[in-house]
Design a protein around this motif. Sequence first.
Motif, PDB file in Angstrom:
ATOM      1  N   PRO A  79       0.804  -1.229   0.000  1.00 30.21           N
ATOM      2  CA  PRO A  79       0.000   0.000   0.000  1.00 30.21           C
ATOM      3  C   PRO A  79       0.833   1.274   0.000  1.00 30.21           C
ATOM      4  O   PRO A  79       0.442   2.262  -0.622  1.00 30.21           O
ATOM      5  N   ASP A  80       1.989   1.254   0.650  1.00 25.03           N
ATOM      6  CA  ASP A  80       2.814   2.463   0.734  1.00 25.03           C
ATOM      7  C   ASP A  80       3.367   2.894  -0.616  1.00 25.03           C
ATOM      8  O   ASP A  80       3.742   4.058  -0.783  1.00 25.03           O
ATOM      9  N   ASP A  81       3.446   1.971  -1.586  1.00 24.71           N
ATOM     10  CA  ASP A  81       4.051   2.282  -2.884  1.00 24.71           C
ATOM     11  C   ASP A  81       3.034   2.689  -3.945  1.00 24.71           C
ATOM     12  O   ASP A  81       3.407   3.257  -4.976  1.00 24.71           O
ATOM     13  N   ARG A  82       1.757   2.380  -3.735  1.00 25.62           N
ATOM     14  CA  ARG A  82       0.782   2.486  -4.815  1.00 25.62           C
ATOM     15  C   ARG A  82       0.580   3.904  -5.324  1.00 25.62           C
ATOM     16  O   ARG A  82       0.628   4.151  -6.537  1.00 25.62           O
ATOM     17  N   GLU A  83       0.336   4.832  -4.407  1.00 27.69           N
ATOM     18  CA  GLU A  83       0.016   6.199  -4.829  1.00 27.69           C
ATOM     19  C   GLU A  83       1.137   6.802  -5.663  1.00 27.69           C
ATOM     20  O   GLU A  83       0.895   7.399  -6.717  1.00 27.69           O
ATOM     21  N   GLU A  84       2.377   6.649  -5.222  1.00 26.84           N
ATOM     22  CA  GLU A  84       3.500   7.231  -5.938  1.00 26.84           C
ATOM     23  C   GLU A  84       3.725   6.553  -7.280  1.00 26.84           C
ATOM     24  O   GLU A  84       4.023   7.218  -8.294  1.00 26.84           O
ATOM     25  N   GLY A 136      10.233   6.873 -19.700  1.00 31.60           N
ATOM     26  CA  GLY A 136      10.395   7.115 -18.269  1.00 31.60           C
ATOM     27  C   GLY A 136      10.718   5.829 -17.549  1.00 31.60           C
ATOM     28  O   GLY A 136      10.664   4.732 -18.128  1.00 31.60           O
ATOM     29  N   SER A 137      11.065   5.955 -16.284  1.00 26.21           N
ATOM     30  CA  SER A 137      11.368   4.780 -15.471  1.00 26.21           C
ATOM     31  C   SER A 137      10.994   5.060 -14.027  1.00 26.21           C
ATOM     32  O   SER A 137      10.876   6.225 -13.615  1.00 26.21           O
ATOM     33  N   MET A 138      10.812   4.005 -13.260  1.00 28.83           N
ATOM     34  CA  MET A 138      10.507   4.141 -11.837  1.00 28.83           C
ATOM     35  C   MET A 138      10.842   2.832 -11.143  1.00 28.83           C
ATOM     36  O   MET A 138      11.021   1.791 -11.785  1.00 28.83           O
ATOM     37  N   GLU A 139      10.924   2.897  -9.823  1.00 32.64           N
ATOM     38  CA  GLU A 139      11.190   1.723  -9.006  1.00 32.64           C
ATOM     39  C   GLU A 139      10.117   1.603  -7.944  1.00 32.64           C
ATOM     40  O   GLU A 139       9.673   2.605  -7.385  1.00 32.64           O
ATOM     41  N   HIS A 140       9.675   0.387  -7.685  1.00 35.91           N
ATOM     42  CA  HIS A 140       8.708   0.141  -6.613  1.00 35.91           C
ATOM     43  C   HIS A 140       8.793  -1.327  -6.212  1.00 35.91           C
ATOM     44  O   HIS A 140       9.556  -2.103  -6.800  1.00 35.91           O
ATOM     45  N   ARG A 141       8.019  -1.680  -5.202  1.00 38.56           N
ATOM     46  CA  ARG A 141       8.022  -3.064  -4.720  1.00 38.56           C
ATOM     47  C   ARG A 141       6.790  -3.815  -5.228  1.00 38.56           C
ATOM     48  O   ARG A 141       5.756  -3.219  -5.509  1.00 38.56           O
ATOM     49  N   TRP A 142       6.921  -5.129  -5.341  1.00 35.64           N
ATOM     50  CA  TRP A 142       5.815  -6.018  -5.635  1.00 35.64           C
ATOM     51  C   TRP A 142       5.814  -7.163  -4.617  1.00 35.64           C
ATOM     52  O   TRP A 142       6.879  -7.556  -4.123  1.00 35.64           O
ATOM     53  N   ILE A 143       4.632  -7.678  -4.347  1.00 39.46           N
ATOM     54  CA  ILE A 143       4.488  -8.888  -3.545  1.00 39.46           C
ATOM     55  C   ILE A 143       4.172 -10.037  -4.491  1.00 39.46           C
ATOM     56  O   ILE A 143       3.155  -9.998  -5.192  1.00 39.46           O
ATOM     57  N   THR A 144       5.028 -11.042  -4.548  1.00 39.02           N
ATOM     58  CA  THR A 144       4.817 -12.162  -5.456  1.00 39.02           C
ATOM     59  C   THR A 144       3.642 -13.015  -4.982  1.00 39.02           C
ATOM     60  O   THR A 144       3.147 -12.854  -3.866  1.00 39.02           O
TER      61      THR A 144
END
Length: 320
Positions: free
Chosen positions: A106-111, A126-134
């Motif tokens: 949830p902390d990563d979604r908005e950004e 463009g590019s970006m970095e975020h987390r995923w839950i497998t």
Amino acid sequence: MSDDEEVDKLYQRVVELEAQVERLKRQLENASGLDRAHEEVVRQAERAAARFESLASTVPGIVWEAWGDPDDATMTYVNDYIEPMLGYSVEEWKSRPNLWVEIMPPDDREEAVRQTRDIFEHHDTGSMEHRWITKDGREIWVDVRIRVIRDKHGVALGRRGVTTDITSRKQVEQERELLQEELVRQQAAMVAELSTPLVPVTDEVMVMPLVGRIDAGRAERVLEALLSGMHVSGARFAILDITGVPDVDDAVADALLRAARAVALLGAEVVLTGIRAEVARRLLLFDAPLTHVVTHGTLKAGIAYALRAAHRNRSSGRQA
């Protein structure tokens, strides 16, 4: 109608039929050519698709394509790497266009959504970095490289890109950051220790020369280092030299008096040296007894006083 006229008429009809046959033959030839061209286009498309699939299979990441607005996109392509990387099948990914958001913490979604919208509306890449839950519950970091699909008028139609697993790199970066934080902490501790040194003159006399500005935090470290050193050493005199302290405000004066009272509780005596006239006036403003505080203008005078007092104490002890 004469026989010649009948023959001419039949001949004309034959000529017309022959012309129609030629036109039909040309049309058939053109149609056959179109069919052949169509077949060639299909073959080229199939070869291109095969080359793309072969290339996509060698990319160590998820190759994907989505058409439409990011909030309501249709996932038109995703390669097979989706399953070993995330545990989801190609069919699951295509049937749930917003799955890429749903599996984020949830902390990563908005950004992540904000960055995707910004790239789609204002940039070509463009590019970006975020987390995923497998699917099996592991948390991974991913790097997403995006190219916006636009028509000839520049209108954004969709996105395509490559998403790679950068968890190992992130772990190294985090470990490096933790190491740097620990080094900074250790350096700060060393600086704090060096900034409040307790130097033995004799077994009975200790000197703490203070240099630089003293804030509330450093005042507490001075008090802690002084009490600890006096307790361990068993010294009878602690000389606090403030010659190198540029400004003695109320907080510093209060800290010095607290140090004197605390050392007195250990059965020792504090000698303040480097006292200037303005410092003396400030100390007098505090409603606190100065019984256990001896002041001298210079460190040399303070050491001389402490050595004489220590000698007298020893002599008194022997006479007794």
